[in-house]
Each structure stands twice: as structure tokens, then as C-alpha cells.
Design an enzyme around this catalytic site. Structure first.
Site, PDB file in Angstrom:
ATOM      1  N   TYR A  69       0.839  -1.207   0.000  1.00 12.71           N
ATOM      2  CA  TYR A  69       0.000   0.000   0.000  1.00 12.71           C
ATOM      3  C   TYR A  69       0.876   1.259   0.000  1.00 12.71           C
ATOM      4  O   TYR A  69       0.663   2.195  -0.782  1.00 12.71           O
ATOM      5  CB  TYR A  69      -0.900  -0.041   1.239  1.00 12.71           C
ATOM      6  CG  TYR A  69      -1.635   1.234   1.560  1.00 12.71           C
ATOM      7  CD1 TYR A  69      -2.727   1.648   0.797  1.00 12.71           C
ATOM      8  CD2 TYR A  69      -1.260   2.029   2.654  1.00 12.71           C
ATOM      9  CE1 TYR A  69      -3.412   2.818   1.110  1.00 12.71           C
ATOM     10  CE2 TYR A  69      -1.944   3.189   2.974  1.00 12.71           C
ATOM     11  CZ  TYR A  69      -3.018   3.581   2.198  1.00 12.71           C
ATOM     12  OH  TYR A  69      -3.695   4.738   2.506  1.00 12.71           O
TER      13      TYR A  69
ATOM     14  N   LYS B  92       1.144   4.250  -2.797  1.00 13.88           N
ATOM     15  CA  LYS B  92       0.893   5.670  -2.518  1.00 13.88           C
ATOM     16  C   LYS B  92       2.113   6.524  -2.886  1.00 13.88           C
ATOM     17  O   LYS B  92       1.970   7.654  -3.352  1.00 13.88           O
ATOM     18  CB  LYS B  92       0.525   5.868  -1.039  1.00 13.88           C
ATOM     19  CG  LYS B  92      -0.871   5.377  -0.678  1.00 13.88           C
ATOM     20  CD  LYS B  92      -1.967   6.223  -1.334  1.00 13.88           C
ATOM     21  CE  LYS B  92      -3.342   5.906  -0.808  1.00 13.88           C
ATOM     22  NZ  LYS B  92      -4.411   6.722  -1.397  1.00 13.88           N
TER      23      LYS B  92
HETATM   24  N1  LIG Z   1      -8.183   5.870   7.088  1.00 11.61           N
HETATM   25  C1  LIG Z   1      -6.928   6.260   7.268  1.00 11.61           C
HETATM   26  O1  LIG Z   1      -6.353   6.213   8.380  1.00 11.61           O
HETATM   27  C2  LIG Z   1      -6.131   6.792   6.105  1.00 11.61           C
HETATM   28  C3  LIG Z   1      -4.841   7.264   6.352  1.00 11.61           C
HETATM   29  C4  LIG Z   1      -4.101   7.782   5.292  1.00 11.61           C
HETATM   30  C5  LIG Z   1      -4.654   7.821   4.033  1.00 11.61           C
HETATM   31  N2  LIG Z   1      -5.919   7.362   3.817  1.00 11.61           N
HETATM   32  C6  LIG Z   1      -6.452   7.468   2.451  1.00 11.61           C
HETATM   33  O2  LIG Z   1      -7.735   8.094   2.511  1.00 11.61           O
HETATM   34  C7  LIG Z   1      -8.541   7.636   1.435  1.00 11.61           C
HETATM   35  C8  LIG Z   1      -9.865   7.116   1.970  1.00 11.61           C
HETATM   36  O3  LIG Z   1      -9.592   6.119   2.936  1.00 11.61           O
HETATM   37  P1  LIG Z   1     -10.730   5.474   3.855  1.00 11.61           P
HETATM   38  O4  LIG Z   1     -10.072   5.169   5.143  1.00 11.61           O
HETATM   39  O5  LIG Z   1     -11.968   6.299   3.805  1.00 11.61           O
HETATM   40  O6  LIG Z   1     -10.961   4.090   3.083  1.00 11.61           O
HETATM   41  P2  LIG Z   1     -12.236   3.125   2.971  1.00 11.61           P
HETATM   42  O7  LIG Z   1     -13.176   3.352   4.092  1.00 11.61           O
HETATM   43  O8  LIG Z   1     -11.666   1.771   2.753  1.00 11.61           O
HETATM   44  O9  LIG Z   1     -12.913   3.619   1.613  1.00 11.61           O
HETATM   45  C9  LIG Z   1     -12.261   3.406   0.391  1.00 11.61           C
HETATM   46  C10 LIG Z   1     -13.124   4.001  -0.696  1.00 11.61           C
HETATM   47  O10 LIG Z   1     -12.468   3.747  -1.965  1.00 11.61           O
HETATM   48  C11 LIG Z   1     -13.416   3.095  -2.823  1.00 11.61           C
HETATM   49  N3  LIG Z   1     -12.766   2.207  -3.775  1.00 11.61           N
HETATM   50  C12 LIG Z   1     -11.884   1.210  -3.532  1.00 11.61           C
HETATM   51  N4  LIG Z   1     -11.558   0.591  -4.680  1.00 11.61           N
HETATM   52  C13 LIG Z   1     -12.245   1.223  -5.668  1.00 11.61           C
HETATM   53  C14 LIG Z   1     -12.349   1.042  -7.068  1.00 11.61           C
HETATM   54  N5  LIG Z   1     -11.667   0.076  -7.725  1.00 11.61           N
HETATM   55  N6  LIG Z   1     -13.155   1.866  -7.775  1.00 11.61           N
HETATM   56  C15 LIG Z   1     -13.864   2.836  -7.138  1.00 11.61           C
HETATM   57  N7  LIG Z   1     -13.821   3.055  -5.829  1.00 11.61           N
HETATM   58  C16 LIG Z   1     -13.026   2.252  -5.097  1.00 11.61           C
HETATM   59  C17 LIG Z   1     -14.323   2.299  -1.866  1.00 11.61           C
HETATM   60  O11 LIG Z   1     -15.510   1.950  -2.544  1.00 11.61           O
HETATM   61  P3  LIG Z   1     -16.354   0.603  -2.197  1.00 11.61           P
HETATM   62  O12 LIG Z   1     -17.293   0.981  -1.091  1.00 11.61           O
HETATM   63  O13 LIG Z   1     -17.016   0.271  -3.477  1.00 11.61           O
HETATM   64  O14 LIG Z   1     -15.367  -0.450  -1.765  1.00 11.61           O
HETATM   65  C18 LIG Z   1     -14.496   3.330  -0.761  1.00 11.61           C
HETATM   66  O15 LIG Z   1     -15.448   4.310  -1.134  1.00 11.61           O
HETATM   67  C19 LIG Z   1      -7.717   6.575   0.714  1.00 11.61           C
HETATM   68  O16 LIG Z   1      -7.058   7.170  -0.385  1.00 11.61           O
HETATM   69  C20 LIG Z   1      -6.698   6.149   1.757  1.00 11.61           C
HETATM   70  O17 LIG Z   1      -5.535   5.629   1.171  1.00 11.61           O
HETATM   71  C21 LIG Z   1      -6.671   6.842   4.813  1.00 11.61           C
END
Ligand SMILES: NC(=O)c1ccc[n+]([C@@H]2O[C@H](COP(=O)([O-])OP(=O)(O)OC[C@H]3O[C@@H](n4cnc5c(N)ncnc54)[C@H](OP(=O)(O)O)[C@@H]3O)[C@@H](O)[C@H]2O)c1
Length: 271
Positions: free
Chosen positions: A168, A172
């Protein structure tokens, strides 16, 4: 009034971007999701009727679905776009905790894990930016934000031995490089490209951990606290999105932010 395109608004941080940005009725907020029906239901249940929210189906790994969404977005916005928030990402559950050398015990699974994340997090966003660039170039604001991760930071990875989440983090870091390349091309046209980490955010990923996972998580927490002694654990999506939007608001090409990779503080302090 501004127009926003946000990917991955079905849940987590993406849904919160949609919620906050669409609370201003002057904004038009367009979300791309894999499952439109369930997202429409969630929006209706949690946000009620918001006439400035539009949801279209597209999968980040399916170029044709992304391409088809361009005309739909253009129809809503009149052919331009102020902001892209590239939030959607694949976060493998298989490779979260073990170190890269241990993942190597299953080379085929490891290869698939890396390639799956590259397809979504790197190639998918490159297609997204290329497809929507004609609309962004006609927008007034011209800001493209990629949601990154502090785990992609090479210096802190090496200094604090952050050995988990390797595929991952690598995806990124590659995405950050792609964002810098887009910036290198489009800065002269006034388009700001920026990668921002939202911090450590609770989107349910720490629920139902096994004792083994809790052990890994405890070890990671100790490393995070060595990096930032005041680190108090994951924050809510509400706080994380406010922070990221504040960074996005302040960032500009003239302030030297073009193509940068920064934290929710707008600098290289990741926690
Ligand atoms: N949470 C953290 O601590 C954290 C920290 C640093 C960075 N981030 C970044 O923040 C962003 C959001 O993270 P999150 O924690 O909200 O993640 P999450 O709850 O896992 O949500 C991921 C989102 O991406 C969508 N997705 C995944 N694969 C896809 C595809 N092939 N086509 C279209 N949509 C797709 C998912 O849709 P589905 O519902 O269809 O699966 C969901 O809406 C990401 O870029 C992540 O890397 C998060």
C-alpha cells in the site's frame, strides 16, 4: 459556487468529503462510486435530500466506466470542473501488518496484492486525471487533490522502521510521483496538483482485530509515539476532512505547493 468531483464517496473519508462539501448548497458535489444504489440509499438515510449531490457509477480499475462518467459530470457542471478529490483507494487487508520479507513467503499472493493496489491507486488515478483534465482546464479554481498517506514517506519509513503496509505504501509513493508529474505538465496552465495525507483516521479498519493483529497494532502505535509523543490515536473522519480541506484551501501554485506531498498540517509532520 464551486464544483467538486470526489472518488470513493460510498463510505469513510470520501463520504465525509461529500457530506461537508455538499452542506454548502452553493457547491455542486459529484461522487463516483462502484455501487450507486447503496450509496444513494446511504446518502438519503444520513444526509436526506441534497439537490446539489450527484452520484455516478465508475470503477477506478475500469477505464471505460471512468470515461463514461466524464460526459455525465460535464452535463452537471456545464463542461468545467473546479476540484478533483481523488480519494478512492484499495487498501489490502492481507498485507497490512506483516513486514515485506514475511509477505515474500507467498510470492504469488504478494505480486497480486501489489498489482491490485497499483491498478486502483496509481493507474486508476492517472486515468482519472487524464480523462477529467479538459474539464479542470475550463474550471475557475483548478485544484486536483490526491489523498495520500504518510506511510509513503520514505524518510520516516526508514528512520522509524515502519515495516507494515508495504505494498500500500509503495502504491501511494508511486501515486505521489504521478501527481508530481501531472503538476510538472499542468502548472503552467494554472492547475495545482497536490498529495495530502489525512492523518490516521478511524474508518472502521481497527474494528474486530484478532489478538495477533492487536499485537502488530500495538507495536505500530509505539513507533508512532516515538515519532510524535503527543499522538493520541486515530481521529474521526470529520476532523480529518476539515484538516485536509483547510490545507487544500490555503495551497497555491504561487506559494510553492505545486506537486507537493504534505500532511493534514500542510507540512512534513505526519502525526
Ligand atoms: N483511514 C486512514 O487512516 C487513512 C490514512 C491515510 C490515508 N488514507 C487514504 O484516505 C482515502 C480514503 O480512505 P478510507 O479510510 O476512507 O478508506 P475506505 O473506508 O476503505 O474507503 C475506500 C473508498 O475507496 C473506494 N474504492 C476502492 N476501490 C475502488 C475502485 N476500484 N473503484 C472505485 N472506488 C473504489 C471504496 O468503494 P467501495 O465501497 O465500493 O469499496 C471506498 O469508497 C484513501 O485514499 C486512503 O488511502 C486513509
Amino acid at each position: 459556487m464551486a464544483t467538486y468531483l470526489i472518488t470513493g464517496v460510498s463510505r469513510g473519508i470520501g463520504f465525509e468529503f461529500l457530506r461537508q462539501l455538499s452542506s454548502d448548497s452553493a457547491n455542486k458535489v459529484i461522487g463516483l462510486v462502484r455501487n450507486k444504489e447503496s450509496t444513494d440509499k446511504k446518502i438519503a438515510a444520513e444526509l436526506g435530500q441534497r439537490d446539489n449531490v450527484y452520484i455516478f457509477q465508475a470503477d477506478m480499475t475500469d477505464y471505460n466506466s471512468l470515461k463514461a462518467s466524464v460526459d455525465e459530470v460535464a452535463r452537471i457542471t456545464g463542461g468545467s470542473l473546479d476540484f478533483i478529490i481523488a480519494n478512492a483507494a484499495l487498501m489490502s487487508t492481507w498485507s497490512v501488518w506483516p513486514a515485506i520479507g514475511d509477505l515474500g513467503n507467498e510470492p504469488e499472493v504478494l505480486e497480486k496484492d501489489i498489482l491490485d493496489m497499483f491498478r486502483t491507486n496509481v493507474v486508476g488515478n492517472i486515468h482519472l486525471f487524464n480523462l477529467f483534465m479538459p474539464l479542470v482546464l475550463k474550471g475557475k479554481v483548478k485544484k486536483v487533490l490526491a489523498i495520500s498517506s504518510g506511510l509513503a514517506d520514505i524518510e520516516s519509513t526508514a528512520k522509524y522502521d515502519l515495516d507494515g503496509n508495504a505494498p500500500y505504501a509503495i502504491s501511494k509513493a508511486a501515486m505521489n510521483a504521478a501527481v508530481a508529474k501531472f503538476s510538472a505538465q499542468y502548472k503552467k496552465d494554472g492547475v495545482l496538483f497536490l498529495s495530502v495525507c489525512p492523518g490516521v483516521v478511524n474508518t472502521g479498519q481497527y474494528d474486530n482485530m484478532t489478538p495477533e493483529e492487536q499485537g502488530y497494532a500495538g507495536a505500530l502505535m509505539a513507533k508512532f509515539q516515538a515519532y510524535a509523543p503527543d499522538f493520541a490515536g486515530p481521529v474521526s473522519t470529520e476532523f480529518a476532512v476539515k484538516d485536509v480541506l483547510s490545507v487544500l484551501d490555503k495551497a497555491s501554485i504561487t506559494s510553492g505547493d505545486a506537486g507537493a506531498y504534505v500532511s493534514h498540517y500542510g507540512n512534513k509532520q505526519w502525526l
